[in-house]
Design an enzyme around this catalytic site. Structure first.
Site, PDB file in Angstrom:
ATOM      1  N   GLY A   1       0.792  -1.228   0.000  1.00  0.00           N
ATOM      2  CA  GLY A   1       0.000   0.000   0.000  1.00  0.00           C
ATOM      3  C   GLY A   1       0.823   1.277   0.000  1.00  0.00           C
ATOM      4  O   GLY A   1       0.271   2.374   0.028  1.00  0.00           O
TER       5      GLY A   1
ATOM      6  N   GLY B   1       2.672   2.349  -2.463  1.00  0.00           N
ATOM      7  CA  GLY B   1       2.534   3.000  -3.771  1.00  0.00           C
ATOM      8  C   GLY B   1       3.418   2.431  -4.879  1.00  0.00           C
ATOM      9  O   GLY B   1       3.542   3.032  -5.943  1.00  0.00           O
TER      10      GLY B   1
ATOM     11  N   SER C   1       9.606  -6.829  -0.999  1.00  0.00           N
ATOM     12  CA  SER C   1      11.028  -7.152  -0.770  1.00  0.00           C
ATOM     13  C   SER C   1      11.536  -6.573   0.549  1.00  0.00           C
ATOM     14  O   SER C   1      12.339  -5.640   0.561  1.00  0.00           O
ATOM     15  CB  SER C   1      11.911  -6.737  -1.959  1.00  0.00           C
TER      16      SER C   1
END
Ligand code: ADP
Length: 174
Positions: free
Chosen positions: A14, A16, A85
């Site tokens: 979330g 972006g 990641s």
């Protein structure tokens, strides 16, 4: 052949990553780049189907993304990866095998990501329906030295895209 490179987005769910990478794609294409986006969610339904979210499976997932991104970059493609990641060690591992590696930290606080809750996953994690969710009960290691930081609480999508393009020009990749 155009010079390839990896744009490695990292950040909380979330934050972006997908939004910025999708906005960046046409800009790179307009500058003559061949572009491939390896989106975390998409990769998990194909290349990494069957992998879970344990530390080991997450590492395997990121190594696979890194390997494919490297093959693309080697062949002149702008390879964009947009997976959480969360672990610095694996990001550094990919950096070590890729000469043209640009790490982009997509930064937003957990509170903001949780309030956006784009996919409803934070609510599920809070309810205990998802275990080991990054930021809730699994760690996210902030990159100490990313080439670019996109602060999505303070910048618009367009500003983040512009910032990335400027850096790529500076590096001589576009
Ligand atoms: P991720 O891929 O990191 O999980 P997404 O791109 O799917 O995140 O979701 C980010 C959400 O935040 C989207 O709903 C997007 O519209 C919103 N958002 C608000 N401001 C920004 C910004 N400046 N940059 C990127 N996304 C933003």
């Amino acid at each position: 052949m155009e010079q390839g490179f990896i744009l490695w987005f990292t950040g909380l769910s979330g934050s972006g990553k997908t939004t910025i990478s999708k906005a960046l794609e046409p800009e790179l294409k307009a500058r003559g780049c061949k572009v491939e986006i390896l989106d975390g969610d998409v990769v998990r339904t194909h290349l990494s189907k069957g992998l879970g979210f344990s530390k080991e499976d997450r590492d395997t997932n990121i190594r696979r993304i890194g390997f494919v991104a490297h093959l693309l970059s080697r062949n002149g493609v702008a390879a964009i990866t947009a997976a959480i990641s969360p672990y610095q060690a694996i990001r550094d591992e990919v950096r070590a095998m890729e000469p043209n590696f640009v790490e982009i930290y997509v930064k937003a606080t957990l509170e903001v990501c949780e309030s956006r809750d784009v996919k409803g996953l934070y609510a599920k994690a809070r309810a205990g329906e998802i275990k080991g969710f990054t930021g809730i009960d699994d760690p996210y290691e902030e990159p100490p030295n990313p080439e670019i930081i996109c602060d999505t609480e303070r910048e618009s999508v367009g500003e983040s895209v512009k910032k990335i393009l400027t850096k790529l020009e500076l590096l001589g990749y576009i």
